[in-house]
Write an enzyme that holds these catalytic residues in place. Structure first.
Site, PDB file in Angstrom:
ATOM      1  N   ASP A  81       0.841  -1.198   0.000  1.00 52.73           N
ATOM      2  CA  ASP A  81       0.000   0.000   0.000  1.00 52.73           C
ATOM      3  C   ASP A  81       0.885   1.261   0.000  1.00 52.73           C
ATOM      4  O   ASP A  81       1.994   1.236   0.563  1.00 52.73           O
ATOM      5  CB  ASP A  81      -0.885  -0.051   1.262  1.00 52.73           C
ATOM      6  CG  ASP A  81      -2.053   0.907   1.216  1.00 52.73           C
ATOM      7  OD1 ASP A  81      -2.470   1.288   0.114  1.00 52.73           O
ATOM      8  OD2 ASP A  81      -2.562   1.273   2.297  1.00 52.73           O
ATOM      9  N   HIS A  82       0.391   2.341  -0.596  1.00 51.63           N
ATOM     10  CA  HIS A  82       1.060   3.663  -0.588  1.00 51.63           C
ATOM     11  C   HIS A  82       2.580   3.613  -0.501  1.00 51.63           C
ATOM     12  O   HIS A  82       3.154   3.665   0.598  1.00 51.63           O
ATOM     13  CB  HIS A  82       0.589   4.490   0.611  1.00 51.63           C
ATOM     14  CG  HIS A  82      -0.792   5.015   0.454  1.00 51.63           C
ATOM     15  ND1 HIS A  82      -1.123   6.001  -0.444  1.00 51.63           N
ATOM     16  CD2 HIS A  82      -1.940   4.690   1.094  1.00 51.63           C
ATOM     17  CE1 HIS A  82      -2.406   6.271  -0.341  1.00 51.63           C
ATOM     18  NE2 HIS A  82      -2.940   5.474   0.566  1.00 51.63           N
ATOM     19  N   THR A 233      -8.230   2.399   9.386  1.00 55.06           N
ATOM     20  CA  THR A 233      -8.490   2.991  10.711  1.00 55.06           C
ATOM     21  C   THR A 233      -9.514   2.210  11.531  1.00 55.06           C
ATOM     22  O   THR A 233      -9.329   1.998  12.732  1.00 55.06           O
ATOM     23  CB  THR A 233      -8.992   4.441  10.536  1.00 55.06           C
ATOM     24  OG1 THR A 233      -8.076   5.128   9.688  1.00 55.06           O
ATOM     25  CG2 THR A 233      -9.080   5.166  11.866  1.00 55.06           C
TER      26      THR A 233
HETATM   27  P1  13P Z   1      -9.023   4.375   6.263  1.00 55.73           P
HETATM   28  O1  13P Z   1      -7.986   4.371   7.333  1.00 55.73           O
HETATM   29  O2  13P Z   1      -9.812   5.642   6.230  1.00 55.73           O
HETATM   30  O3  13P Z   1      -9.875   3.168   6.279  1.00 55.73           O
HETATM   31  O4  13P Z   1      -8.228   4.367   4.863  1.00 55.73           O
HETATM   32  C1  13P Z   1      -7.429   3.252   4.561  1.00 55.73           C
HETATM   33  C2  13P Z   1      -6.678   3.440   3.296  1.00 55.73           C
HETATM   34  O5  13P Z   1      -7.070   4.158   2.413  1.00 55.73           O
HETATM   35  C3  13P Z   1      -5.442   2.649   3.154  1.00 55.73           C
HETATM   36  O6  13P Z   1      -4.684   3.028   2.055  1.00 55.73           O
END
Ligand code: 13P
Length: 279
Positions: A81-82, A233
């Site tokens: 991710d990211h 989150t």
């Molecule tokens: P939330 O923490 O708002 O669920 O977002 C998660 C997210 O976009 C992970 O890349």
């Protein structure tokens, strides 16, 4: 079994459901995420964020995911991710990840295109899928991603079309009003912009900031090309809140606590799988 992102998202995009991408950074999160998929008979994406490299290495994340996925009867994608560092992306590909997100969304358009295209060339040659991002999300409450100063910038549909044509990414993350973390006020999700993006491009779209997004908005997004929805989150908040409650009542052995936490993760993941209609 472990598969790449393209394989998991193609049927979702075609049949209008979404696959949940759940952030994993510990044994409990990986096990809760994959067990939820297994129990629901649904594919899942275990997303290891580049921000969690202090929690475990890419190789450890792969070893845990591969071992749990081998025992599961549903497709599992291990996704990075990211990540804006190309050397970390190359290491994830080498470690066996089935998908990587190159996040060049903070860069000027041309630079984001050039870097994403380079990542696609390398990743595709290894059978690894690539997600990229255009536009940027605002940041909400309790988020572990993004920075307080992040400014929401909606994805431009025409730029999205040019970006896909130039990069050949497998999935595109869009900014349409969701936030990383929980919403500070009432969410305003721009499904009108999403509809334009969906008309302009022909790749599965990704919704970041799934936590706390109302059910009707999620359904409207899935009907307009969103095939992957990220949740971080809400899993963390649920585990921390329930662990806190448990510890006021009992003093369990640590091994028991770990099993309970797997269940806390599983409950949130199952709720989202149900919502995403991916069964
Ligand atoms: P939330 O923490 O708002 O669920 O977002 C998660 C997210 O976009 C992970 O890349």
């Amino acid at each position: 079994m472990l598969v790449n992102l393209k394989k998991i998202l193609a049927p979702a995009y075609e049949k209008h459901y979404a696959v949940g991408s759940f952030n994993c950074y510990s044994y409990e999160t990986f096990r809760g995420c994959i067990a939820a998929g297994e129990e629901m008979g649904a594919p899942v994406i275990a997303a290891f964020g580049a921000a969690y490299l202090a929690n475990m290495s890419l190789e450890t994340a792969h070893a845990i995911a591969a071992s749990l996925a081998r025992e599961a009867d549903v497709p599992v994608c291990l996704h990075l991710d990211h990540c804006s560092e190309i050397d970390v992306i190359c290491r994830a590909i080498k470690a066996g990840f089935g998908s990587v997100m190159y996040d060049g969304s903070a860069l000027p358009f041309a630079e984001n295109v050039a870097n994403t295209r380079a990542v696609c060339r390398a990743a595709h040659a290894c059978g690894v899928s690539v997600e990229a991002e255009l536009g940027s999300l605002g940041v909400g409450v309790d988020s572990h991603e993004g920075r307080a100063e992040d400014v929401e910038q909606y994805t431009d549909p025409e730029a999205a079309r040019d970006f896909i044509a130039a990069t050949e990414v497998d999935a595109l993350a869009v900014s349409i009003g969701t936030v990383h973390g929980l919403y500070k006020g009432k969410p305003y999700i721009r499904t009108d912009i999403l509809e334009e993006i969906h008309r302009a491009v022909d790749v599965p779209l990704v919704l970041h900031g799934g936590s706390g997004t109302p059910e009707e908005d999620l359904r409207a997004c899935i009907a307009r090309g969103i095939a992957k929805i990220n949740v971080n989150t809400e899993i963390s908040s649920a585990v921390v809140a329930q662990t806190t409650q448990l510890l006021t009542r009992e003093k369990p052995h640590y091994s028991t606590l770990s099993l309970r936490q797997v269940d806390y993760v599983k409950t949130v993941v199952k709720k989202y799988i149900e919502l995403f209609e991916c069964r």
